[in-house]
Design a protein around this motif. Structure first.
Motif, PDB file in Angstrom:
ATOM      1  N   ALA A 253      -0.356   6.733   0.232  1.00 45.02           N
ATOM      2  CA  ALA A 253      -1.070   5.344   0.094  1.00 45.02           C
ATOM      3  C   ALA A 253       0.080   4.544  -1.004  1.00 45.02           C
ATOM      4  N   GLN A 254       0.702   5.347  -1.709  1.00 51.35           N
ATOM      5  CA  GLN A 254       1.622   4.892  -2.663  1.00 51.35           C
ATOM      6  C   GLN A 254       2.900   4.553  -2.408  1.00 51.35           C
ATOM      7  N   THR A 255       3.521   4.969  -1.142  1.00 47.49           N
ATOM      8  CA  THR A 255       5.005   4.961  -0.817  1.00 47.49           C
ATOM      9  C   THR A 255       5.204   3.667  -0.059  1.00 47.49           C
ATOM     10  N   PRO A 256       6.344   3.010   0.102  1.00 48.09           N
ATOM     11  CA  PRO A 256       6.268   1.987   1.225  1.00 48.09           C
ATOM     12  C   PRO A 256       6.328   2.308   2.712  1.00 48.09           C
ATOM     13  N   GLY A 257       6.459   3.415   3.036  1.00 48.09           N
ATOM     14  CA  GLY A 257       6.468   3.684   4.518  1.00 48.09           C
ATOM     15  C   GLY A 257       5.134   4.626   4.950  1.00 48.09           C
ATOM     16  N   THR A 423       0.664 -13.537  14.283  1.00 45.33           N
ATOM     17  CA  THR A 423      -0.734 -12.757  14.007  1.00 45.33           C
ATOM     18  C   THR A 423      -1.175 -13.050  12.580  1.00 45.33           C
ATOM     19  N   TYR A 424      -2.284 -12.615  12.245  1.00 48.02           N
ATOM     20  CA  TYR A 424      -2.746 -12.644  11.017  1.00 48.02           C
ATOM     21  C   TYR A 424      -2.818 -11.378  10.358  1.00 48.02           C
ATOM     22  N   LEU A 425      -2.091 -10.912   9.582  1.00 43.60           N
ATOM     23  CA  LEU A 425      -2.026  -9.620   9.000  1.00 43.60           C
ATOM     24  C   LEU A 425      -1.779  -8.346  10.169  1.00 43.60           C
ATOM     25  N   GLY A 426      -1.418  -8.857  11.357  1.00 43.34           N
ATOM     26  CA  GLY A 426      -1.175  -7.986  12.460  1.00 43.34           C
ATOM     27  C   GLY A 426      -2.758  -7.534  12.918  1.00 43.34           C
ATOM     28  N   GLN A 427      -3.482  -8.191  12.694  1.00 48.66           N
ATOM     29  CA  GLN A 427      -5.003  -7.753  13.118  1.00 48.66           C
ATOM     30  C   GLN A 427      -5.798  -8.703  13.836  1.00 48.66           C
ATOM     31  N   LEU A 428      -5.547 -10.144  13.735  1.00 51.36           N
ATOM     32  CA  LEU A 428      -5.955 -11.051  14.580  1.00 51.36           C
ATOM     33  C   LEU A 428      -4.999 -11.991  15.004  1.00 51.36           C
ATOM     34  N   ILE A 429      -5.402 -12.783  16.055  1.00 48.05           N
ATOM     35  CA  ILE A 429      -4.412 -13.853  16.630  1.00 48.05           C
ATOM     36  C   ILE A 429      -5.244 -15.235  16.654  1.00 48.05           C
ATOM     37  N   ASP A 430      -4.408 -16.094  16.312  1.00 49.67           N
ATOM     38  CA  ASP A 430      -5.424 -17.539  16.393  1.00 49.67           C
ATOM     39  C   ASP A 430      -5.778 -17.941  17.977  1.00 49.67           C
ATOM     40  N   ASN A 525       6.384  -3.301   2.795  1.00 52.47           N
ATOM     41  CA  ASN A 525       6.287  -2.315   2.111  1.00 52.47           C
ATOM     42  C   ASN A 525       4.679  -2.290   2.525  1.00 52.47           C
ATOM     43  N   GLY A 526       4.449  -0.947   2.428  1.00 48.52           N
ATOM     44  CA  GLY A 526       3.012  -0.523   2.958  1.00 48.52           C
ATOM     45  C   GLY A 526       1.830  -0.904   1.817  1.00 48.52           C
ATOM     46  N   VAL A 527       2.518  -0.710   0.479  1.00 52.68           N
ATOM     47  CA  VAL A 527       1.643  -0.800  -0.705  1.00 52.68           C
ATOM     48  C   VAL A 527       1.283  -2.332  -0.889  1.00 52.68           C
ATOM     49  N   HIS A 528       2.104  -3.164  -0.684  1.00 58.01           N
ATOM     50  CA  HIS A 528       1.790  -4.663  -0.621  1.00 58.01           C
ATOM     51  C   HIS A 528       0.881  -5.253   0.734  1.00 58.01           C
ATOM     52  N   TYR A 529       1.219  -4.411   1.519  1.00 57.43           N
ATOM     53  CA  TYR A 529       0.217  -4.818   2.875  1.00 57.43           C
ATOM     54  C   TYR A 529      -1.208  -4.475   2.384  1.00 57.43           C
ATOM     55  N   ARG A 530      -1.209  -3.247   2.048  1.00 61.40           N
ATOM     56  CA  ARG A 530      -2.745  -2.825   1.549  1.00 61.40           C
ATOM     57  C   ARG A 530      -3.351  -3.644   0.394  1.00 61.40           C
ATOM     58  N   THR A 533      -4.397  -6.966   2.404  1.00 62.28           N
ATOM     59  CA  THR A 533      -5.523  -6.780   3.079  1.00 62.28           C
ATOM     60  C   THR A 533      -6.672  -6.702   2.305  1.00 62.28           C
ATOM     61  N   ALA A 534      -6.497  -6.065   1.278  1.00 59.79           N
ATOM     62  CA  ALA A 534      -7.843  -5.904   0.421  1.00 59.79           C
ATOM     63  C   ALA A 534      -8.149  -7.104  -0.150  1.00 59.79           C
ATOM     64  N   GLU A 535      -7.091  -7.942  -0.759  1.00 60.41           N
ATOM     65  CA  GLU A 535      -7.376  -9.164  -1.230  1.00 60.41           C
ATOM     66  C   GLU A 535      -8.280  -9.966  -0.475  1.00 60.41           C
ATOM     67  N   VAL A 536      -7.876  -9.883   0.931  1.00 59.61           N
ATOM     68  CA  VAL A 536      -8.803 -11.036   1.769  1.00 59.61           C
ATOM     69  C   VAL A 536     -10.226 -10.397   1.951  1.00 59.61           C
ATOM     70  N   ALA A 537     -10.298  -9.167   2.159  1.00 55.12           N
ATOM     71  CA  ALA A 537     -11.635  -8.502   2.283  1.00 55.12           C
ATOM     72  C   ALA A 537     -12.391  -8.783   1.080  1.00 55.12           C
ATOM     73  N   ASP A 538     -12.019  -8.474  -0.017  1.00 52.86           N
ATOM     74  CA  ASP A 538     -12.562  -8.522  -1.213  1.00 52.86           C
ATOM     75  C   ASP A 538     -12.813 -10.179  -1.503  1.00 52.86           C
ATOM     76  N   GLY A 539     -12.004 -10.947  -1.084  1.00 47.74           N
ATOM     77  CA  GLY A 539     -12.542 -12.424  -1.308  1.00 47.74           C
ATOM     78  C   GLY A 539     -13.474 -13.193  -0.321  1.00 47.74           C
ATOM     79  N   GLY A 540     -14.089 -12.004   0.705  1.00 38.31           N
ATOM     80  CA  GLY A 540     -15.140 -12.578   1.376  1.00 38.31           C
ATOM     81  C   GLY A 540     -14.286 -13.414   2.765  1.00 38.31           C
ATOM     82  N   TYR A 541     -13.318 -12.918   3.155  1.00 36.52           N
ATOM     83  CA  TYR A 541     -12.548 -13.366   4.500  1.00 36.52           C
ATOM     84  C   TYR A 541     -12.502 -14.897   4.369  1.00 36.52           C
ATOM     85  N   LYS A 542     -12.119 -15.692   3.373  1.00 38.30           N
ATOM     86  CA  LYS A 542     -12.035 -16.812   3.396  1.00 38.30           C
ATOM     87  C   LYS A 542     -10.964 -17.459   4.332  1.00 38.30           C
ATOM     88  N   GLU A 543      -9.992 -16.745   4.692  1.00 37.05           N
ATOM     89  CA  GLU A 543      -9.072 -16.936   5.775  1.00 37.05           C
ATOM     90  C   GLU A 543      -9.658 -16.862   7.068  1.00 37.05           C
TER      91      GLU A 543
END
Ligand SMILES: Cc1cc2nc3c(=O)[nH]c(=O)nc-3n(C[C@H](O)[C@H](O)[C@H](O)COP(=O)(O)OP(=O)(O)OC[C@H]3O[C@@H](n4cnc5c(N)ncnc54)[C@H](O)[C@@H]3O)c2cc1C
Length: 547
Positions: A253-257, A423-430, A525-530, A533-543
């Motif tokens: 969880a701490q490495t780029p790949g 995509t949005y975060l590779g998870q959703l598509i508008d 970088n996997g760490v930045h991605y984590r 995505t955590a910020e979006v969830a923690d923020g209540g999915y305002k996006e």
């Protein structure tokens, strides 16, 4: 009766049998885990899988030599303590039969099969705005309805045959490495032709050459490859690995790949030639992707650094291949080491020292046709008993292109993504409500199950949030898709790999129209991605927009 009413009535007629809370397409690592999590949410789920069993890659790719290039113990699922206790990896880079056994065990242990329908290829998925649900059509013509649709269709599942005249005309058995028979193929005494020298071929060729009377390898472009250094895992070592699982997954969880390998912070040309050489010798002698992922920090972005490393690997190939002319043919000139996903090999280069193996460079003598007897090049006709197509996949978006996805108003995903995925975060598509992609384009990847678990867990949390708030529909907004797509493109800009044709940049000359490079993954970088995505969830999915 108006047509609108009859449509609703038709739907209700079938609803008793074929309506689910969620449909998942695909029963590989992604689909298996997504089903497990959705069930925990109490959802009624159906998985449609084209194959006749679970496993995805490990169900289809049964060619000799197929195995992980991720360390086995960093590849397996991390979500169940019980499973971690129960399953013993037998090799550091586990072979396909063991991997399939493992995934079957997971399906059985968590009683997942009862919600899976095999031999069921999805051909279309259309959103019904009136019913607020997806209508999924199978190849058989059957349909099923669900509020949520999860794609777990794999980044390397849409296999491709070469575009060579007569490709279907060979009289003997012909196999694609990704559609291998379920019983072992006996090559004893056989003359075997192999087309392709990508990752699958690099694993298969040494194994087939040990058995066959003769192997002729047709190479269009050589690939860089480095030694795997696989080894068995004994009982005591497995216990030791087991005791370190928490630490192993925390490290990934701490490495780029998402691998156990962490880059060396130094820059290649900052250190002395002796130091450089010493690190490369060490990494070349070590198991796994260290030579790619634990290398100097600039090898993927600095042309000079990358050239120096490529020269080192070329030197190794020259040392390992006895015939200098063959060695030169095996050294790539059109891209640097690690700018395509690096195949890891076991005796691949030494295989070309065998008397029964011949390398044919099809740049020099192009293949003109597959014939009933074998392969005809501009120079001669080669006769074979067995032909193998190791010609890979239409990577990342290929499996999406094979399904007719339509959003509200009939908007086709294929059209929306004509110039590359958005995509949005590779998870959703508008414009595609309630469609969630497990390991979609534009996610961070690398050691893939780690990325899959992250994707599934992010999506499960989103569904829990929706339930808590009484929402039934989620969508992303175009501005956020534009922003994430820009982030993805920007992250790819400085990478040398972005200037190279490969499945990762979406180029596959065997597929009509796939000659222009696209950015298909988040390389930031996997760490930045984590974190993002955590910020979006923690923020209540305002996006996201909910209804
Ligand atoms: C030979 C090989 C070796 C690999 N080794 C590694 C490794 O060591 N480490 C690593 O991280 N990754 C590796 N990978 C990548 C590998 O694909 C992933 O690790 C992982 O298996 C992906 O799981 P998945 O469930 O997302 O996709 P898949 O395993 O590809 O499963 C997708 C499933 O969806 C099904 N499907 C697709 N379209 C449809 C449809 N329209 N209808 C119904 N079903 C459909 C397919 O039949 C398939 O079963 C390897 C890939 C290959 C090909």
């Amino acid at each position: 009766m108006t047509s609108a009413v009859s449509t609703v009535a038709d739907r209700q007629l079938t609803a008793a049998v074929r309506t689910y809370d969620a449909i998942i397409i695909g029963a590989g690592i992604s689909g298996i885990y997504q089903l497990y999590r959705l069930r925990q949410l109490g959802m009624k789920v159906r998985v449609f899988e084209a194959g006749s069993g679970v496993g995805g890659t490990w169900y289809w790719c049964r060619y000799p030599g197929a195995r992980f290039d991720s360390e086995s113990w960093s590849y397996g699922y991390s979500f169940s303590e019980e499973l971690l206790k129960e399953w013993d990896w037998k090799e550091h880079f586990s072979p396909q039969p063991d991997n399939l056994e493992y995934l079957n065990l997971v399906a059985d242990k968590f009683d997942l099969r009862r919600d899976m329908q095999f031999g069921s290829r999805v051909t279309a998925a259309h959103w019904s705005d009136a019913a607020n649900e997806w209508i999924v059509t199978l190849e058989s013509g059957e349909t099923a309805h669900a509020r949520f649709l999860f794609t777990a269709i794999g980044i390397l599942s849409a296999y491709t045959l070469p575009r060579i005249p007569g490709v279907e005309s060979f009289d003997g058995p012909a196999y694609h490495t990704a559609r291998w028979p379920h019983t072992p193929v006996d090559f004893t005494g056989k003359r075997v032709g192999i087309i392709g020298t990508g990752a699958s071929a690099i694993q298969a060729i040494p194994e087939i050459a040990k058995q066959a009377q003769q192997v002729v390898v047709f190479q269009r472009r050589p690939n860089w490859a480095a030694p795997l250094h696989n080894a068995k895992i004994g009982k005591a070592e497995m216990e030791q690995i087991r005791s370190r699982y928490a630490e192993i997954f925390a490290r990934c969880a701490q490495t780029p790949g998402w691998f156990i390998h962490q880059p060396d912070a130094r820059k290649t040309l900052e250190v002395s030639p002796e130091e450089r050489e010493a690190l490369w010798e060490k990494l070349y002698a070590e198991p796994g992707f260290g030579i790619w992922m634990a290398n100097f920090s600039d090898i993927l972005v600095d042309e000079k650094a990358n050239t120096a490393l490529s020269e080192f690997i070329a030197k190794k190939i020259r040392q390992r291949v006895k015939d200098p002319k063959v060695a030169e043919k095996l050294i790539p000139r059109d891209h640097g080491f690690a700018t395509r996903r690096v195949p890891l090999e076991t005796g691949y280069f030494e295989t070309y020292n065998r008397d029964n193996v011949l390398l044919v460079d099809v740049k020099e003598t192009p293949i003109e046709a597959i014939t009933p007897g074998g392969v005809r090049t501009s120079e001669k006709e080669y006769e074979f008993d067995v032909l193998i197509y190791a010609t890979g996949f239409d990577g990342v978006t290929g499996a999406f292109d094979r399904i007719d996805f339509r959003g509200p108003g009939g908007v086709r995903l294929r059209d929306l993504w004509a110039d590359g995925p958005r995509t949005y975060l590779g998870q959703l598509i508008d414009g595609f409500p309630n469609l969630l992609m497990v390991l979609g384009p534009h996610t961070a990847r690398g050691n893939i199950p780690r990325a899959i678990e992250h994707s599934v867990e992010w999506q499960t949390r989103l569904l829990r949030f929706m339930r808590e708030h009484g929402y039934t529909r989620v969508e992303t907004r175009p501005e956020h898709v534009a922003e994430w797509t820009q982030t993805v493109l920007k992250a790819a800009e400085r990478l040398l790999s972005s200037k190279v044709d490969s499945w990762q940049t979406g180029v596959n000359r065997n597929v009509e129209g796939r000659t222009v490079r696209r950015v298909l993954g988040y390389n930031g970088n996997g760490v930045h991605y984590r974190r993002k995505t955590a910020e979006v969830a923690d923020g209540g999915y305002k996006e996201l927009t909910f209804r």
